[in-house]
Design an enzyme around this catalytic site. Sequence first.
Site, PDB file in Angstrom:
ATOM      1  N   GLU A 184     -23.284  24.363 -71.898  1.00 50.23           N
ATOM      2  CA  GLU A 184     -24.181  24.579 -73.023  1.00 50.23           C
ATOM      3  C   GLU A 184     -23.552  25.628 -73.927  1.00 50.23           C
ATOM      4  O   GLU A 184     -22.852  25.295 -74.859  1.00 50.23           O
ATOM      5  CB  GLU A 184     -25.561  25.001 -72.534  1.00 50.23           C
ATOM      6  CG  GLU A 184     -26.628  24.919 -73.586  1.00 50.23           C
ATOM      7  CD  GLU A 184     -28.019  25.109 -72.990  1.00 50.23           C
ATOM      8  OE1 GLU A 184     -28.957  25.236 -73.773  1.00 50.23           O
ATOM      9  OE2 GLU A 184     -28.153  25.118 -71.747  1.00 50.23           O
ATOM     10  N   GLU A 210     -32.070  34.088 -67.399  1.00 47.94           N
ATOM     11  CA  GLU A 210     -32.770  33.173 -68.290  1.00 47.94           C
ATOM     12  C   GLU A 210     -34.229  33.001 -67.881  1.00 47.94           C
ATOM     13  O   GLU A 210     -35.110  32.909 -68.736  1.00 47.94           O
ATOM     14  CB  GLU A 210     -32.068  31.816 -68.278  1.00 47.94           C
ATOM     15  CG  GLU A 210     -32.753  30.749 -69.112  1.00 47.94           C
ATOM     16  CD  GLU A 210     -32.036  29.419 -69.052  1.00 47.94           C
ATOM     17  OE1 GLU A 210     -32.351  28.541 -69.877  1.00 47.94           O
ATOM     18  OE2 GLU A 210     -31.175  29.242 -68.170  1.00 47.94           O
TER      19      GLU A 210
END
Length: 931
Positions: A457, A731
């Site tokens: 990502e 995260e």
Amino acid sequence: MTEHHPVTVAITQVEYLAGSRFVPVPAPRLTWVTETDVPDWRQAWAEVESGGSVARVDGRDSVLVPWPFAPLAQGEGRAVRVRVHGEDGSVSGWSEWREVEAGFLAEGAWSACLVGLAAPDRTSQPALLRGEFDVTGPVRRATLYATARGLYQVEINGSAVDEDTLKPGWTSYQWRYVHETTDVTALLRPGRNAMGIQLAGGWYSESYGFGEDKKPFYGDQPAAAAQLVITYQNGNTAVVATGESWTASGDGPVVSASIYDGQHDDAQRNQPGWSTAGFDDSSWDPVRAQTAPTPAPRLGPPVRVVAELPVVERWVAPSGVTILDFGQNIAGRLRLRVDAPAGTTIVVRHAEILDGEELDTHSLRGAAATDSFVSDGSPGTWEPQFTVHGFRYASIDGWPGGVPEGAVTAVAISSDLERTGWLETSHPLVDRLHESVVWSMRGNFVSLPTDCPQRDERLGWTGDIQVFAPTAATLFDVNGFLANWLADLALEQKRLDGVVPYVVPNISGVPTFATAAWGDAATVVPWVLHHHYADTRVLEDQYESMTTWVDLVDRLAGSGHLWKGGFQFGDWLDPTTPPEFPLDARADAELVATAYFAYSAQLLASNAAALGKADDAARYRDLAAGIKAAFHEEYVTGNGRVVSDAQTAYALPIVFGLAADEEEVRRLGANLGALVRRNGYHIGTGFAGTSFLAEALSRSGQLAVLDRLLTQTEQPSWLYPLTQGATTTWEAWDAIRPDGSPHPNHVSFNHYAFGAVAHWLHEGLAGLGAAEPGCRTLRIAPTPLPSFDHARSRRRTPYGVAVSGWRREGDLVHVSATVPPNTTAVVQLPDGSAEFTVGAGRHEWTARVPVAARRRPGLSLATDGVDVIDDPAAYAAVLAAFDRHAPWAADALRSHPRWHPGVPLIMDVFMLPAPVREAIDAELATFGQDS
């Protein structure tokens, strides 16, 4: 009479750059810092000298001061220095000369072609490129301008031109390229010379997407363009540019290179002397040459090595590979010192966490994150140049005889940002939290602000940087870095008819809709840069982007000013959301959207006023007022309840100024505090709310609640990851569960968004903030929390080093501050006394701030649960007793807290047999007897 040191001055920055003489614009702005211990010193005027001309700058301006001379032409260099005059009549000496040189090409001067392999045999094939040229006389200056569709490194006559890496970074290639500017004068020699370019695909030919959807977005082959401008001593110039005369080879030592998958090098394919004159390139092929778009000079700092970490622990895993622990999660790669037989292949894999004694690579998702090296039999050092990994641990396989001690170093890379913010407190875990935020920022500020550095990502998510920008600007000088990224945001937004994409550069390939918090990066990030650096140019450059965004949302909201309908991320990753449904936050997504709409309208009004656009400022102030009224009517009740009864739903209106008055702020805060307490002093916010939670509690007077929340170590909390060994912020709040298992969605362990609390640690806890853009006026307003004995923030502001700190002695709090010369500070002491203003210098004050005495409850099953949760020691005693006699009840208290007033502890165990309840009651009765 007190003696004072003389006044001294130094130019600290030219345009955005502190460490380079090259500037990206013809009229670079100047920043200088004055140092003196003369109290209250302020600049009356300054003199700026260059080329025998002296310009006068009246007033206090010393930050991003407009260039007072004729604009620089291409290749023109100037020396500049400054002298300041104080309001008290003092005069500094002249600063040292600062060399300034135009780092851009004149309009129409770019002539280089993009060159690459004419007939590549695989996608994203690395290449070596070369060309020769003559130097015909003594050289005054030689400047290299270079860019790439991909990544490049340049050598001239066998020497690298610089130590930068991952050049030229990642931009929205469809719309914009940037070039590096490098002084290569010392590398040229009389006669025949050679320039060589190592080329790899990088972000340009990377495959984006997940699973089978992965494919190149921009193109499948890299290319580079370079232009060398040689100025001779006699004034003549010569240009050496990449073009059809160059040759290329696809058989260099870099066999393959991918940002996500890693790099494979084979030293047996080395071609010694390939970047020197006279090299036999008869087996090489002509290049494919294409017209190159004119690149703009890079605004932000280059990517460089920022730290080197030794191995702190090593072991041989059951699989037979050697595992190395570097003690810190980073973005970077390994450097190996190898002496192995020819043909030996050494394979390196990377991971953020372990699975037992092996690497846990699940969080990499589709990224291989594997580098390999084939030895040619000669000893040497190898470090891959065209990839980057997020890791703390690495495995090494294939090293004959095992990995020698001291042969491996972890190399952390990041955009080379200047550190500007430091914090220290009396709470060791809070200090570690702050440093974990610093490391997460380093790992995710590699060319652009990304979400994570390890998986497939690593994108410039707009929502992440929107919430983190104030923290970023506190910790490091990010003005040029984020201005560079904002230029791409504006270009991508224009192609989407005003919609700000979720990621910039926009390679998502998914439908994109106007979405709150993510799209609001268009207004928030420019405002942050102006607030922290007094940069009006970024407001000018981004003004169309800002207005386009707010106007678009205004149309979507309609005359009612409530943003309803459409896709919203909402309070993404609220800890109560199930892993499979991260959008299902407690806070209503439409409430979040409307609150952000009001926030952006307010900021745009402020930005318009800063640019002197009075009509626009008035229009957007009126819009913000209308949104506030609509929000209040729709979502806020008369007693200060928000219809969406969630922590984020209260935090946003408090911080965004959506309350009717200060009394309503207090009521909203009381209800927010009650929610936090009811939740066992655990975090209940996601991306949209976390960055504002501490500020909301502080602003509304809920300091005891904030203290318990900030120092909480149970999951979910800011400190919980540190109890699990984290060295960067995560995260997800439960990236590692209390039982040691990782989150099922393979989340990142290096993600800065939830670290945005560090901004409040500086401005709230330690009390150092800006009351005026660029810190021309500081705000000194510490918030001594009961669990802390001291806190101190030190920041390198555009005017010099500023400090705010405090220490507690009983009921007295001693506050100290350093206010840089040429600034003032508004001071709010923690005793609630009236604000006052001080000038430059060192200051100390004492305030009486009694710590409320806490009544320690006697414990029994009849004790009110609220009395338990408010006392950490009592809470620990209850959990210990429940763990021994009713473990399921203890687990329920930890995972599903429900601390409502008036509910005694017995309600959590009333179904247990009487003997068990009696045993628990007897154990609780002993609480406090040993204290």
